[in-house]
Design a protein around this motif. Structure first.
Motif, PDB file in Angstrom:
ATOM      1  N   ASN A 160       0.800  -1.001   0.144  1.00 15.35           N
ATOM      2  CA  ASN A 160       0.150  -0.047   0.095  1.00 15.35           C
ATOM      3  C   ASN A 160       0.912   1.114   0.108  1.00 15.35           C
ATOM      4  O   ASN A 160       1.356   1.650   0.885  1.00 15.35           O
ATOM      5  CB  ASN A 160      -1.051  -0.028   1.066  1.00 15.35           C
ATOM      6  CG  ASN A 160      -1.956   1.075   1.140  1.00 15.35           C
ATOM      7  OD1 ASN A 160      -1.632   2.076   0.704  1.00 15.35           O
ATOM      8  ND2 ASN A 160      -3.191   0.738   1.741  1.00 15.35           N
ATOM      9  N   GLU A 162       0.404   4.076  -0.755  1.00 12.64           N
ATOM     10  CA  GLU A 162      -0.296   5.545  -0.192  1.00 12.64           C
ATOM     11  C   GLU A 162       0.075   5.586   1.323  1.00 12.64           C
ATOM     12  O   GLU A 162       0.455   6.852   1.986  1.00 12.64           O
ATOM     13  CB  GLU A 162      -1.851   5.594  -0.584  1.00 12.64           C
ATOM     14  CG  GLU A 162      -2.706   6.860  -0.004  1.00 12.64           C
ATOM     15  CD  GLU A 162      -4.174   6.733  -0.318  1.00 12.64           C
ATOM     16  OE1 GLU A 162      -4.601   8.004   0.305  1.00 12.64           O
ATOM     17  OE2 GLU A 162      -4.747   5.653  -0.543  1.00 12.64           O
ATOM     18  N   CYS A 191       7.843  12.257  -0.536  1.00 11.45           N
ATOM     19  CA  CYS A 191       6.481  12.299  -0.346  1.00 11.45           C
ATOM     20  C   CYS A 191       6.077  12.959  -1.637  1.00 11.45           C
ATOM     21  O   CYS A 191       4.864  12.894  -2.259  1.00 11.45           O
ATOM     22  CB  CYS A 191       5.911  12.479   1.039  1.00 11.45           C
ATOM     23  SG  CYS A 191       6.659  11.338   2.023  1.00 11.45           S
ATOM     24  N   GLU A 195       3.181  11.917  -4.708  1.00 16.84           N
ATOM     25  CA  GLU A 195       2.011  12.665  -5.037  1.00 16.84           C
ATOM     26  C   GLU A 195       1.974  13.453  -6.262  1.00 16.84           C
ATOM     27  O   GLU A 195       0.992  13.463  -6.821  1.00 16.84           O
ATOM     28  CB  GLU A 195       1.550  13.605  -3.618  1.00 16.84           C
ATOM     29  CG  GLU A 195       1.545  12.709  -2.342  1.00 16.84           C
ATOM     30  CD  GLU A 195       1.591  13.413  -1.002  1.00 16.84           C
ATOM     31  OE1 GLU A 195       1.941  14.651  -1.306  1.00 16.84           O
ATOM     32  OE2 GLU A 195       1.446  13.065  -0.144  1.00 16.84           O
ATOM     33  N   ASN A 198       1.418  11.201  -8.754  1.00 15.82           N
ATOM     34  CA  ASN A 198       0.349   9.983  -8.857  1.00 15.82           C
ATOM     35  C   ASN A 198      -1.039  10.387  -9.070  1.00 15.82           C
ATOM     36  O   ASN A 198      -1.613  11.563  -8.310  1.00 15.82           O
ATOM     37  CB  ASN A 198       0.268   9.737  -7.056  1.00 15.82           C
ATOM     38  CG  ASN A 198      -0.985   8.808  -6.806  1.00 15.82           C
ATOM     39  OD1 ASN A 198      -1.380   8.003  -7.565  1.00 15.82           O
ATOM     40  ND2 ASN A 198      -1.188   8.568  -5.506  1.00 15.82           N
ATOM     41  N   ARG A 201      -4.009  10.681  -6.562  1.00  9.92           N
ATOM     42  CA  ARG A 201      -3.564  11.269  -5.200  1.00  9.92           C
ATOM     43  C   ARG A 201      -4.757  11.972  -4.457  1.00  9.92           C
ATOM     44  O   ARG A 201      -5.536  12.352  -4.853  1.00  9.92           O
ATOM     45  CB  ARG A 201      -2.365  12.286  -5.374  1.00  9.92           C
ATOM     46  CG  ARG A 201      -2.874  13.520  -6.050  1.00  9.92           C
ATOM     47  CD  ARG A 201      -1.695  14.549  -5.953  1.00  9.92           C
ATOM     48  NE  ARG A 201      -2.192  15.708  -6.804  1.00  9.92           N
ATOM     49  CZ  ARG A 201      -1.673  16.389  -7.702  1.00  9.92           C
ATOM     50  NH1 ARG A 201      -0.802  15.750  -8.471  1.00  9.92           N
ATOM     51  NH2 ARG A 201      -2.171  17.510  -8.330  1.00  9.92           N
ATOM     52  N   ASP A 202      -4.608  11.868  -3.115  1.00  9.54           N
ATOM     53  CA  ASP A 202      -5.476  12.608  -2.240  1.00  9.54           C
ATOM     54  C   ASP A 202      -5.069  14.066  -2.223  1.00  9.54           C
ATOM     55  O   ASP A 202      -3.848  14.257  -1.718  1.00  9.54           O
ATOM     56  CB  ASP A 202      -5.520  12.052  -0.844  1.00  9.54           C
ATOM     57  CG  ASP A 202      -6.442  12.624   0.123  1.00  9.54           C
ATOM     58  OD1 ASP A 202      -6.420  13.980   0.348  1.00  9.54           O
ATOM     59  OD2 ASP A 202      -7.248  11.754   0.548  1.00  9.54           O
ATOM     60  N   ASP A 205      -3.607  15.223   1.043  1.00 11.97           N
ATOM     61  CA  ASP A 205      -2.320  14.943   1.344  1.00 11.97           C
ATOM     62  C   ASP A 205      -1.219  15.880   0.548  1.00 11.97           C
ATOM     63  O   ASP A 205      -0.061  16.206   1.236  1.00 11.97           O
ATOM     64  CB  ASP A 205      -1.958  13.418   0.999  1.00 11.97           C
ATOM     65  CG  ASP A 205      -2.552  12.410   1.927  1.00 11.97           C
ATOM     66  OD1 ASP A 205      -2.986  12.792   3.034  1.00 11.97           O
ATOM     67  OD2 ASP A 205      -2.762  11.164   1.490  1.00 11.97           O
TER      68      ASP A 205
END
Length: 584
Positions: A160, A162, A191, A195, A198, A201-202, A205
């Motif tokens: 995972n 994330e 990080c 992101e 990604n 992505r959130d 975050d």
């Protein structure tokens, strides 16, 4: 999914550990009793898991209904013997009590218990992440670190990414607290890049990654980078309508203004931001803001407002003593220096005692958390690199031969490094003892730095009248005796002005009678003072090299270290270590 709280650090005594443990035991027993007696209401018997989850999310302000939905979810999962669903049900129960973390941890622990062997992508990694974030925000950072490391372990095991990067980010925050800014920056960059590329992505975050980068760049005075990430992050916060993080970005910009010497703008922005964060759990962020507001008022020569804000830092720290950093140390220094200036010995003593207590606590907690990070997280990174190397070797079908060669090279490098280290340590120890012996022979020369060569009676050589020379030599003697040289703003022009002479006269006297240029003369006095303090004051040895440098008048640790080594032929850090080992 945002679990990466930007919170910082702490110290606490046993009573703070014992209470949560007792509460956890109490809540576990209470929940066990209610679970046994729980019966699913008729209205919920036919509801599916998804329908129960939807209803739980819809009733955000109705804790009674949410409790009912979550218990029904657990009861159905228990009946179906579905361990994953049981974990999800306990997770819902934990959400209900998010403001009461000992109670929420009862349910997170139960969820971990039933899910740890499922090999699930999300569980139990997410549960350890929740716990780590909550503990970190509450100042219990050693326990927070342990939970983040467990989360990373399960995130890697179950692939995972994330959650892996969320927990790495939080360990970066731990490193920020330890003021290991370079190491924290590498984690935050890693990080951020993950992101950035990604697609799933959130965004929250991503927003917090911007804040962390802005925060570290501000702390290291890389203001262009700090402003860049502050602006980008605040735009994301506006887009997400996240008022809390918008305020954090505003506070960060206020600190940036301080470093840019825009003190009025800094005080205005910081005051507004701190007022908005009044009920926030981000206590260390508020402390940092109050400290920089005090510093800004100091720079504006508004001493009363500066002292008021320094005292607010003290007050907030007294309520939350686990949120400790160098800001606290500097605050107490500002306060006891202020009271020393106005000859208020009682308050001066109060803040000196607070500074010593905070320093001892800070050192203890620093070592505790730092050692944990080094032994676990940093070792984990080395193991990752080792894993990648072994994979590459196997792909080239040279596993055995390459391993032998690599092992030989590593061993040779290790032996060579060990030999170099041994030689360096031996030489350091030798130089230390040589210096100590030299110091014993010429104690007065090294301790006070007052050695003056035999006065050249032919005063015409430097073109100054004898009474002028005597007056300047007396002034220099008073200057040395009063330790005025530890003031960081001393320059040849400023000292000449203080002695009511000119720079050329003073320079000639120092060159002739001290056999040194002014800069060397000033640095030697400061180094001699530092040596005397290091040898005589155990608390002074606990300071960082940077703190010692600033304390004795240098503007940075690099210039202090160079001057110290020129004087003693040994680095200050090695000097302190040798002193501790020999107990001189």
């Amino acid at each position: 999914m945002i679990i990466s709280f930007n919170c910082r650090y702490f110290s606490f005594s046993r009573k703070y550990i014992l209470l949560p443990v007792l509460l956890l035991a109490f809540y576990s027993f209470a929940f066990a009793q209610t679970s046994i007696n729980f019966t699913i209401p008729d209205s919920l018997k036919l509801k599916t898991y998804d329908e129960l989850t939807t209803a739980f999310a819809a009733d955000r302000n109705d804790s009674i209904n949410r409790n009912l939905y979550a218990k029904t979810y657990i009861a159905k999962a228990t009946k179906d013997r579905d361990s994953l669903r049981m974990a999800m049900g306990y997770e819902l129960m934990g959400f209900i009590y998010y403001k009461d973390y000992p109670k929420s941890f009862v349910f997170y622990n139960k969820a971990i218990e039933v899910s740890e062997n499922l090999g699930n992508l999300r569980y139990p990694a997410i549960l350890y992440t929740y716990k780590g974030a909550v503990l970190s925000t509450d100042g219990k950072h050693k326990e927070a670190l342990e939970n983040h490391l467990k989360a990373i372990e399960y995130a890697e095991l179950n692939n995972n990414k994330e959650l892996l990067y969320v927990n790495k980010h939080n360990i970066g925050i731990l490193k920020t607290h330890l003021e290991l800014y370079d190491e924290a920056l590498q984690i935050f960059k890693e990080c951020y890049i993950y992101e950035l590329y990604n697609k799933e992505r959130d965004e929250e975050d991503f927003m917090y990654s911007h804040f962390s980068l802005a925060d570290v760049y501000t702390a290291t005075h890389e203001l262009d980078s700090a402003i860049k990430y502050n602006i980008q992050g605040k735009k994301l916060a506006l887009k997400l309508k996240n008022n809390d993080i918008q305020t954090l970005f505003s506070l960060n910009r206020g600190i940036i203004y301080f470093h840019q010497k825009k003190y009025k703008k800094s005080t205005e922005l910081l005051e507004n931001a701190i007022d908005s964060l009044h009920d926030s759990r981000e206590k260390l962020t508020i402390i940092n803001g109050l400290y920089h507001m005090a510093k800004s008022y100091d720079s504006l020569h508004q001493k009363d407002k500066a002292i008021l804000n320094y005292k607010k830092v003290d007050s907030l720290f007294n309520k939350h003593p686990y949120h400790i950093s160098s800001v606290i140390m500097n605050t107490y220094k500002a306060l006891y220096t202020h009271y020393k200036t106005i000859n208020d010995k009682e308050n001066e003593a109060v803040y000196i005692n607070k500074a010593l207590l905070a320093h001892d606590t800070h050192k203890k907690d620093y070592q505790k958390i730092s050692n944990k990070i080094i032994k676990t997280f940093d070792r984990r990174k080395l193991l990752e690199k080792q894993k990648e190397l072994n994979k590459a070797l196997s792909q080239k079908d040279k596993k055995y031969t390459t391993f032998i060669i690599l092992a030989f090279i590593v061993f040779a490098i290790f032996i060579f490094t060990l030999l170099i280290f041994y030689i360096k340590q031996r030489n350091t120890k030798k130089r230390f003892h040589e210096f100590v012996e030299h110091q014993k022979r010429k104690a007065s020369e090294i301790a006070t730095e007052k050695t003056t060569p035999a006065i050249n009676k032919n005063t015409k050589d430097i073109g100054l009248a004898e009474d002028v020379i005597d007056q300047l030599l007396n002034s220099l003697e008073n200057f040395e005796t009063a330790h005025t040289y530890i003031q960081s703003d001393i320059t040849l022009p400023s000292l000449s002005k203080r002695f009511k002479t000119n720079s050329a006269y003073l320079s000639k006297v120092i060159n002739t009678y001290k056999n040194k240029k002014f800069a060397e003369y000033l640095n030697d006095l400061r180094v001699a003072y530092a040596i005397e303090k290091i040898q005589s004051d155990k608390h002074f040895r606990l300071y960082t090299i940077k703190a010692i440098a600033l304390e004795v008048g240098f503007n940075n640790s690099q210039s202090f270290a160079r001057a110290f080594k020129r004087k003693t032929n040994i680095k200050p850090s090695d000097f302190i270590r040798q002193l501790e080992e020999t107990k001189i």
